[in-house]
Every structure is written in C-alpha cells, then in structure tokens.
Motif scaffolding. Structure first.
Motif, mmCIF file in Angstrom:
data_model
loop_
_atom_site.group_PDB
_atom_site.id
_atom_site.type_symbol
_atom_site.label_atom_id
_atom_site.label_comp_id
_atom_site.label_asym_id
_atom_site.label_seq_id
_atom_site.Cartn_x
_atom_site.Cartn_y
_atom_site.Cartn_z
ATOM 1 N N SER A 104 32.856 9.883 -41.540
ATOM 2 C CA SER A 104 32.446 9.471 -42.876
ATOM 3 C C SER A 104 31.393 10.421 -43.435
ATOM 4 C CB SER A 104 31.882 8.052 -42.841
ATOM 5 O OG SER A 104 31.362 7.686 -44.101
ATOM 6 N N LYS A 105 31.358 10.533 -44.759
ATOM 7 C CA LYS A 105 30.343 11.349 -45.421
ATOM 8 C C LYS A 105 29.281 10.474 -46.072
ATOM 9 C CE LYS A 105 33.406 15.296 -46.280
ATOM 10 N NZ LYS A 105 32.738 16.152 -45.309
ATOM 11 N N VAL A 106 29.138 9.263 -45.596
ATOM 12 C CA VAL A 106 28.120 8.361 -46.121
ATOM 13 C C VAL A 106 27.398 7.687 -44.966
ATOM 14 C CG1 VAL A 106 29.733 6.417 -46.286
ATOM 15 C CG2 VAL A 106 27.682 6.418 -47.708
ATOM 16 N N SER A 107 26.123 7.420 -45.146
ATOM 17 C CA SER A 107 25.380 6.642 -44.161
ATOM 18 C C SER A 107 24.328 5.817 -44.878
ATOM 19 C CB SER A 107 24.715 7.546 -43.119
ATOM 20 O OG SER A 107 23.635 8.262 -43.698
ATOM 21 N N TYR A 108 24.086 4.635 -44.330
ATOM 22 C CA TYR A 108 23.035 3.756 -44.819
ATOM 23 C C TYR A 108 22.092 3.462 -43.660
ATOM 24 C CZ TYR A 108 26.632 2.690 -48.368
ATOM 25 O OH TYR A 108 27.603 2.779 -49.337
ATOM 26 N N THR A 109 20.799 3.504 -43.936
ATOM 27 C CA THR A 109 19.805 3.232 -42.897
ATOM 28 C C THR A 109 18.733 2.295 -43.433
ATOM 29 O OG1 THR A 109 20.122 5.423 -41.914
ATOM 30 C CG2 THR A 109 18.114 4.251 -41.324
ATOM 31 N N VAL A 110 18.331 1.343 -42.604
ATOM 32 C CA VAL A 110 17.177 0.492 -42.894
ATOM 33 C C VAL A 110 16.223 0.610 -41.712
ATOM 34 C CG1 VAL A 110 16.334 -1.865 -43.219
ATOM 35 C CG2 VAL A 110 18.475 -1.149 -44.306
ATOM 36 N N GLN A 170 10.648 4.856 -55.047
ATOM 37 C CA GLN A 170 11.950 5.491 -54.813
ATOM 38 C C GLN A 170 11.885 6.991 -55.058
ATOM 39 O OE1 GLN A 170 15.351 3.685 -56.697
ATOM 40 N NE2 GLN A 170 16.548 5.583 -56.671
ATOM 41 N N TYR A 171 12.506 7.745 -54.141
ATOM 42 C CA TYR A 171 12.725 9.183 -54.286
ATOM 43 C C TYR A 171 14.222 9.439 -54.175
ATOM 44 C CZ TYR A 171 7.804 10.576 -53.816
ATOM 45 O OH TYR A 171 6.455 10.769 -54.021
ATOM 46 N N SER A 172 14.727 10.366 -54.972
ATOM 47 C CA SER A 172 16.139 10.740 -54.893
ATOM 48 C C SER A 172 16.275 12.240 -55.103
ATOM 49 C CB SER A 172 16.971 9.993 -55.946
ATOM 50 O OG SER A 172 16.984 8.608 -55.698
ATOM 51 N N GLY A 173 17.400 12.800 -54.652
ATOM 52 C CA GLY A 173 17.623 14.225 -54.841
ATOM 53 C C GLY A 173 18.829 14.730 -54.089
ATOM 54 N N CYS A 184 11.039 3.063 -50.250
ATOM 55 C CA CYS A 184 10.079 2.490 -49.305
ATOM 56 C C CYS A 184 9.442 1.256 -49.925
ATOM 57 C CB CYS A 184 9.009 3.511 -48.953
ATOM 58 S SG CYS A 184 9.641 4.969 -48.087
ATOM 59 N N TYR A 185 9.214 0.242 -49.090
ATOM 60 C CA TYR A 185 8.660 -1.030 -49.545
ATOM 61 C C TYR A 185 7.461 -1.410 -48.672
ATOM 62 C CZ TYR A 185 13.485 -1.569 -51.356
ATOM 63 O OH TYR A 185 14.708 -1.373 -51.955
ATOM 64 N N VAL A 186 6.577 -2.230 -49.243
ATOM 65 C CA VAL A 186 5.475 -2.796 -48.472
ATOM 66 C C VAL A 186 5.329 -4.278 -48.815
ATOM 67 C CG1 VAL A 186 3.695 -2.214 -50.181
ATOM 68 C CG2 VAL A 186 3.053 -2.558 -47.791
ATOM 69 N N GLU A 195 17.439 4.361 -46.626
ATOM 70 C CA GLU A 195 17.966 5.703 -46.874
ATOM 71 C C GLU A 195 19.457 5.607 -47.149
ATOM 72 O OE1 GLU A 195 17.545 9.790 -44.555
ATOM 73 O OE2 GLU A 195 19.044 8.470 -43.659
ATOM 74 N N VAL A 196 19.891 6.342 -48.177
ATOM 75 C CA VAL A 196 21.319 6.479 -48.479
ATOM 76 C C VAL A 196 21.646 7.959 -48.507
ATOM 77 C CG1 VAL A 196 23.146 6.114 -50.168
ATOM 78 C CG2 VAL A 196 21.392 4.363 -49.846
ATOM 79 N N ILE A 197 22.656 8.350 -47.757
ATOM 80 C CA ILE A 197 23.180 9.718 -47.779
ATOM 81 C C ILE A 197 24.641 9.631 -48.173
ATOM 82 C CG2 ILE A 197 23.670 11.792 -46.427
ATOM 83 C CD1 ILE A 197 21.345 11.029 -44.605
ATOM 84 N N THR A 198 25.021 10.290 -49.244
ATOM 85 C CA THR A 198 26.380 10.158 -49.751
ATOM 86 C C THR A 198 26.734 11.356 -50.626
ATOM 87 O OG1 THR A 198 27.869 8.736 -51.065
ATOM 88 C CG2 THR A 198 25.570 8.848 -51.756
ATOM 89 N N GLN A 199 28.017 11.549 -50.834
ATOM 90 C CA GLN A 199 28.477 12.529 -51.809
ATOM 91 C C GLN A 199 29.000 11.822 -53.058
ATOM 92 O OE1 GLN A 199 31.124 15.365 -49.919
ATOM 93 N NE2 GLN A 199 29.472 16.269 -48.743
ATOM 94 N N ASN A 200 28.835 10.488 -53.105
ATOM 95 C CA ASN A 200 29.260 9.701 -54.259
ATOM 96 C C ASN A 200 28.187 8.659 -54.567
ATOM 97 O OD1 ASN A 200 30.645 8.415 -56.300
ATOM 98 N ND2 ASN A 200 32.095 7.377 -54.943
ATOM 99 N N PRO A 201 27.056 9.090 -55.163
ATOM 100 C CA PRO A 201 25.929 8.176 -55.373
ATOM 101 C C PRO A 201 26.226 7.042 -56.347
ATOM 102 C CG PRO A 201 25.554 10.259 -56.503
ATOM 103 C CD PRO A 201 26.762 10.461 -55.644
ATOM 104 N N GLN A 202 27.298 7.182 -57.156
ATOM 105 C CA GLN A 202 27.644 6.128 -58.110
ATOM 106 C C GLN A 202 28.570 5.076 -57.512
ATOM 107 O OE1 GLN A 202 25.939 6.238 -60.892
ATOM 108 N NE2 GLN A 202 25.093 8.177 -60.188
ATOM 109 N N SER A 203 28.860 5.193 -56.234
ATOM 110 C CA SER A 203 29.753 4.245 -55.577
ATOM 111 C C SER A 203 29.216 2.816 -55.680
ATOM 112 C CB SER A 203 29.912 4.617 -54.099
ATOM 113 O OG SER A 203 30.489 3.555 -53.372
ATOM 114 N N PRO A 204 30.095 1.840 -55.962
ATOM 115 C CA PRO A 204 29.655 0.439 -55.982
ATOM 116 C C PRO A 204 29.060 -0.007 -54.647
ATOM 117 C CG PRO A 204 31.835 0.653 -56.983
ATOM 118 C CD PRO A 204 31.514 1.983 -56.365
ATOM 119 N N ASP A 205 29.519 0.596 -53.552
ATOM 120 C CA ASP A 205 28.982 0.227 -52.241
ATOM 121 C C ASP A 205 27.518 0.638 -52.115
ATOM 122 O OD1 ASP A 205 31.351 -0.889 -51.510
ATOM 123 O OD2 ASP A 205 31.933 0.685 -50.112
#
Length: 215
Positions: A104-110, A170-173, A184-186, A195-205
């Motif tokens: 996959s070319k997407v990953s989600y991390t908490v 929030q940071y994006s780039g 990041c939250y407190v 963290e979101v890593i993707t090649q399709n940032p507009q994805s509904p997921d």
C-alpha cells in the motif's frame, strides 16, 4: 514520566520507514506490490482487548467498511482505523497504532504518550506550551530522518484548533512523492500524535481517519 523526546524520535523512525514505502522507495517495495495481501475479512462485532506485555491497553470493535474502532482504556480517547492494525506499547510507554498493509502507498499512525500534569503545573507549563514542545519534537524528529533519507521534506504549519477538550496543531506538506499530515493534540491526561502518509490526500478514508479521532 515518559521521555517525550525519546518517544518522538521513536515515532519519527517509524514514520520514515512507512514513508519510504509510500514514496515508492525501499528495496522490497516491488516485491511487496507483487504480493496479494488481500483484505482482512469482516468478523461480526468482535471485541478484542489487549493488556499483555507488548500489547496496547485498549478495546477494539468492528466499524463499517472493514475498519476498527479503538478505545484506549482509562481515557475517553477513540478513533477509527482500517484493519489490520499493528497495536503496540513501546518500552518507553508510548502507545502506537499503525495501519500499513503490504504493497500500500498509504499509512495511518496514532501515537499516545502519557502526561504528568502535576509536574507541568509545578513548572508553570500550560497545555498550549506542552503542545508546542511536543509538536516541535515530533516535527523535528521526522524532518531530521527525512533529510537523512534525502527526501527533501517541505512541511508547513497549517494552523491551531480545538477538538473537544484538546488543543491541537496541524502540519502538512510533501516528502518525496508523498503527502504527509501531522496533527498533535494535548489534554490533561496525554499527548497525541496523528500521522497520515498518502499519495491521495483528498481520499474520503483520510478524512474519516482524521475526523474519527476523539482525544
């Protein structure tokens, strides 16, 4: 008291590994794409609880679309993530949840790190200051790793906002070919890292994952 600098470096290293795959790098990426991992089958309303050494303390229940809803025990924190989820409690106490299927070319991390509110108050550290320190550690750790990998990261501040009782930044780039987002939250109880890593940032997921996070 968790060493947040150590925790952020650990998360940064994890992020870099995931990002390399998302950018199409890595010696085994082509081999992974040739594999057919398939989708984890939906199982009827199964609840999973992990408290064993190395397992993160949470409950995990089925959510629509083959996702899982994770509830961190002892807190009001919940979020949704596609299955399969790699859930671990790191040696420094940080909780880590990662969705990154092979090929996959997407990953989600908490990432979740406990906070010593009493200690912060004695030092005069406000929630906003604690969030800024935590965010800086997370972003700098990732930037250092990405620069070492020669991925030319360009990550900018998007803004600050509140989610329930939590303050967030929030940071994006772009990093290599991938789009990346860090939030990041407190709260009084903990510091959180998405963290979101993707090649399709507009994805509904992507939107579903971010919107589902409730500290």
């Amino acid at each position: 008291m968790i060493d947040h600098k150590k925790a952020s470096c650990t998360l940064g290293s994890i992020a870099a590994i995931l990002l390399l795959a998302a950018c199409g790098g890595g010696a085994d990426q082509q081999q992974q794409q040739q594999m057919n991992p398939g989708q984890m089958p939906m199982q009827g309303q199964q609840t999973q609880q992990q408290q064993a050494p190395g397992g993160a303390p949470h409950t995990m229940t089925d959510a629509p679309g083959g996702w899982k809803k994770v509830s961190i025990m002892g807190t009001s924190t919940t979020f949704e993530m596609p299955a399969p989820i790699d859930a671990q409690q790191l040696p420094d106490g940080t909780l880590r949840y990662v969705y990154k299927p092979q090929g996959s070319k997407v990953s989600y991390t908490v990432g979740v790190s406990s906070r010593n509110l009493e200690s912060d108050r004695k030092k005069g550290v406000t929630n906003e200051q604690a969030l800024e320190i935590w965010t800086d550690q997370i972003i700098q750790a990732n930037l250092m790793t990405f620069n070492q990998m020669k991925l030319n990261p360009k990550i900018d501040l998007v803004g600050k906002f509140n989610v329930g009782n939590a303050q967030s930044i929030q940071y994006s780039g772009k990093v290599g070919k991938a789009d990346v987002t860090y939030i990041c939250y407190v709260t009084d109880l903990a510091l959180y890292y998405l963290e979101v890593i993707t090649q399709n940032p507009q994805s509904p997921d992507v939107k579903r994952f971010i919107d589902s996070f409730k500290p």
